[in-house]
Design an enzyme around this catalytic site. Structure first.
Site, mmCIF file in Angstrom:
data_model
loop_
_atom_site.group_PDB
_atom_site.id
_atom_site.type_symbol
_atom_site.label_atom_id
_atom_site.label_comp_id
_atom_site.label_asym_id
_atom_site.label_seq_id
_atom_site.Cartn_x
_atom_site.Cartn_y
_atom_site.Cartn_z
ATOM 1 N N ASN A 1 -16.336 48.876 -34.361
ATOM 2 C CA ASN A 1 -16.494 49.933 -33.436
ATOM 3 C C ASN A 1 -16.779 49.221 -32.081
ATOM 4 O O ASN A 1 -16.012 48.006 -31.627
ATOM 5 C CB ASN A 1 -17.950 50.405 -33.589
ATOM 6 C CG ASN A 1 -19.084 49.763 -34.129
ATOM 7 O OD1 ASN A 1 -19.245 49.853 -34.618
ATOM 8 N ND2 ASN A 1 -19.962 50.279 -32.951
ATOM 9 N N ASP A 2 -17.532 48.198 -31.243
ATOM 10 C CA ASP A 2 -17.516 48.433 -29.857
ATOM 11 C C ASP A 2 -17.227 46.359 -29.910
ATOM 12 O O ASP A 2 -17.660 45.932 -30.940
ATOM 13 C CB ASP A 2 -19.022 47.953 -29.093
ATOM 14 C CG ASP A 2 -19.936 49.698 -29.381
ATOM 15 O OD1 ASP A 2 -19.203 49.945 -29.796
ATOM 16 O OD2 ASP A 2 -20.983 49.408 -29.244
ATOM 17 N N PRO A 3 -16.408 45.649 -28.676
ATOM 18 C CA PRO A 3 -16.425 44.706 -28.069
ATOM 19 C C PRO A 3 -17.836 44.193 -27.787
ATOM 20 O O PRO A 3 -18.525 45.263 -27.148
ATOM 21 C CB PRO A 3 -15.420 44.783 -27.153
ATOM 22 C CG PRO A 3 -15.184 46.538 -26.592
ATOM 23 C CD PRO A 3 -16.095 47.415 -28.312
ATOM 24 N N THR B 1 -24.366 45.617 -30.105
ATOM 25 C CA THR B 1 -23.337 45.275 -28.722
ATOM 26 C C THR B 1 -24.389 44.382 -27.816
ATOM 27 O O THR B 1 -25.459 44.281 -27.836
ATOM 28 C CB THR B 1 -23.150 46.912 -28.399
ATOM 29 O OG1 THR B 1 -22.469 46.711 -29.067
ATOM 30 C CG2 THR B 1 -22.108 45.854 -27.605
#
Length: 596
Positions: A74-76, A135
């Site tokens: 998912n998230d960078p 993140t």
């Protein structure tokens, strides 16, 4: 050796009890939460090993988008350029194609197109991050010292911020990271804070007093906020008595991003350096399953962000992308003096499809991002390095599209293509009137109007991933409207007929942008087609739409088509149309962690 996959089983949540609908005897595992895209809770559990993936695993797998060889992403997190190497960290599940057991995946590149996958940079191995290495960001400290700050969850799912350093800065790939002994360095322990809504720290910046700042997404007394913190050494942090910015009419802000931009200048600005006179700031937040932003100024005396225009109704906030795009992260690239942003594009099929594919999620093409000359909105464009994948160029000039015309763009691979087209309006007198209420829900208007309903000017655009009989196709197009003394352009990406499969999300995405048609009659469209991922950039990057599509036509090589079309009453000219087949990039090819 192949990793064990994890099954996802829908569960029924009753108060504090969890009841599985079906639980085979070999299933044992923890409860996983939702995936940030609105999908339900699942039980994470081990499945039999060595299960063969379905044909969908390769049929829908992209050729030049960033994604790991397998499993969930998912998230960078913390992208950076350091000592000649681009680094992309990302939220990753080592154990299966579902959300859970999140660590920091890590890949490196010299050109932003081809990537080598490395061993995870951060894993869940301390009390402060045992629930997940969530993140975060990377900041380059003076002396060229990169430092990661990231959110960790403890066994009770309380969130706090943690620090990690490279074990060996002489390693060009920074493969190993050491966590600080005093983690977590920041806890949500002040009155009015929510300990399970405190995450996603930004890249740091230096204030006029020489102290570091960073923002963390959170809730403060029921308000969504970008909470502000100060530090002398990036290790010991103090909460500022007011947030960078807060809002009382939205949900908790995830993945905030804060950066400086110069109007009309596509050069990036480094937040750790002096910000030039006349610069604006952008505050981005991930909320309502999309990425929104405001343009304003960073008031140094108040140590606060002040939007140029305060808009209470968040439906009217500007978006980074109007499609399947979330949790974006930007960084300053000193190599080419630019700011680059990319986001997570989730799957829009089903969790059972993800299990069959053996993978889920990808990152959009890295984009250069800058502020338009009028200072009102951000513009985006794919980084130039992606053009190195272009091959087999075809060109057409001087086309004229009348009402009902369909022009096929041949001799490119319709599964993997880059198409740039300019639409020139012969007349703007026939534009239909604009209704300002459409701004509240452009998707609804795209769905109601559709590409087949004629308008005064438009719809005109592209039909992509079309089957022979057009049973499957995706439409990317414009409509032009007149609003008092200005023109409004609606850009749509209509997925309602993108696949014959019934079990998919197939919306009609859309966004409006102002355009000075009195001065410039040509509206540009660039669309990157990469199997199940489609990214479109309208009006020079004023509106960007990322779409996920799963047509059956992808199973039959050479069976898809691309067309330019016009269904509007006014004739549209195409002075230039260029298209390329896109080569397959080398992206995280699975060779084990010792690939380099």
């Amino acid at each position: 050796m192949a990793q064990a996959w994890a099954f996802l089983l829908p569960v029924l949540v009753l108060g504090s009890y969890v009841t599985s609908l079906f639980l085979p005897t070999y299933i044992t595992g923890p409860l996983c939460g939702g995936d940030g895209g609105g999908r339900s809770l699942f039980l994470c559990a081990q499945a039999p090993k060595d299960q063969d993936p379905s044909p969908a695993s390769t049929m829908y797998k992209t050729a030049f988008h960033f994604q790991p060889a397998k499993n969930w992403m998912n998230d960078p997190s913390g992208p950076m350029y350091f000592n000649g190497i681009y680094h992309e960290f990302y939220q990753y599940n080592l154990n299966g194609p579902i959300f859970g057991d999140i660590v920091w995946g890590h890949s490196v590149s010299t050109d932003l197109a081809n990537w080598i996958g490395l061993e995870p940079a951060l894993v869940r191995d301390t009390p402060s991050d045992i629930d997940g290495c969530w993140t975060g960001s990377v900041t380059i400290l003076p002396g060229g010292k990169p430092i990661i700050i990231y959110t960790g969850g403890d066994i009770d799912q309380n969130q706090a911020q943690n620090i990690a350093f490279p074990k060996n800065r002489s390693d060009p790939y920074l493969r190993e990271w050491i966590k600080a002994d005093n983690n977590p360095v920041l806890r949500p322990d002040e009155p009015g804070m929510n300990s399970i809504e405190f995450r996603d720290p930004t890249t740091g910046w230096i204030g006029p007093d020489g102290l570091w700042r960073m923002a963390v997404g959170g809730e403060l007394n029921g308000y969504s906020a970008a909470l502000l913190y100060k530090s002398e050494d990036f290790l010991n942090w103090t909460k500022v008595d007011h947030p960078l910015y807060s809002h009382n009419g939205s949900n908790m802000w995830e993945c905030p991003d804060f950066f400086a931009v110069l109007p009309g200048n596509n050069a990036g600005l480094d937040l750790s350096a002096a910000i030039p006179q006349g610069a604006k700031h952008a505050l981005k937040m991930s909320v309502d399953s999309v990425d929104k932003y405001m343009i304003g100024v960073y008031d140094l005396h108040r140590d606060a962000f002040v939007p140029d225009n305060v808009v209470d109704d968040r439906r009217l906030w500007l978006r980074i992308d109007y499609g399947t795009f979330y949790a974006s992260k930007s960084f300053f690239d000193p190599n080419k003096n630019r700011r680059i942003i990319w986001g997570w594009s989730r799957e829009t099929d089903s969790p059972s499809d993800d299990l069959a594919k053996g993978w889920a999620g990808l990152h959009t093409i890295p984009r250069t991002i800058w502020l338009a000359g009028d200072g009102k909105q951000l513009l985006q464009w794919p980084v130039e390095e992606i053009e190195s994948l272009r091959t087999n160029e075809i060109n057409h000039q001087g086309l004229e599209l009348n009402k009902g015309d369909l022009f096929e763009i041949k001799e490119v691979d319709a599964f993997q293509a880059d198409v740039e087209i300019g639409f020139e309006l012969a007349s703007i007198d026939d534009a239909d009137p604009f209704d300002p209420s459409w701004l509240l829900d452009p998707e609804k208007h795209c769905g109601e109007a559709g590409a087949s309903v004629p308008g005064g000017i438009g719809p005109f655009g592209l039909v992509i991933l079309a089957s022979d009989n057009m049973d499957e196709h995706t439409e990317v197009y414009f409509r032009v409207y007149k609003s008092q003394e200005k023109y409004m352009v609606l850009m749509c990406s209509d997925l309602r007929r993108s696949s014959l499969r019934p079990d998919l999300e197939k919306p009609a995405y859309g966004g409006f942008f102002e355009f000075d048609l009195e001065k410039e009659r040509k509206i540009s469209l660039r669309t990157l087609i990469d199997r199940s991922a489609v990214e479109s950039f309208g009006g020079g990057g004023r509106v960007c739409i990322t779409s996920r599509v799963y047509p059956a036509v992808l199973a039959d090589v050479g069976s898809a088509h691309i067309y330019a079309f016009n269904n509007g009453g006014a004739t549209v000219r195409v002075p230039q149309l260029s298209a390329w087949t896109m080569r397959k990039a080398q992206v995280n090819v699975e060779k084990g962690w010792s690939a380099i």
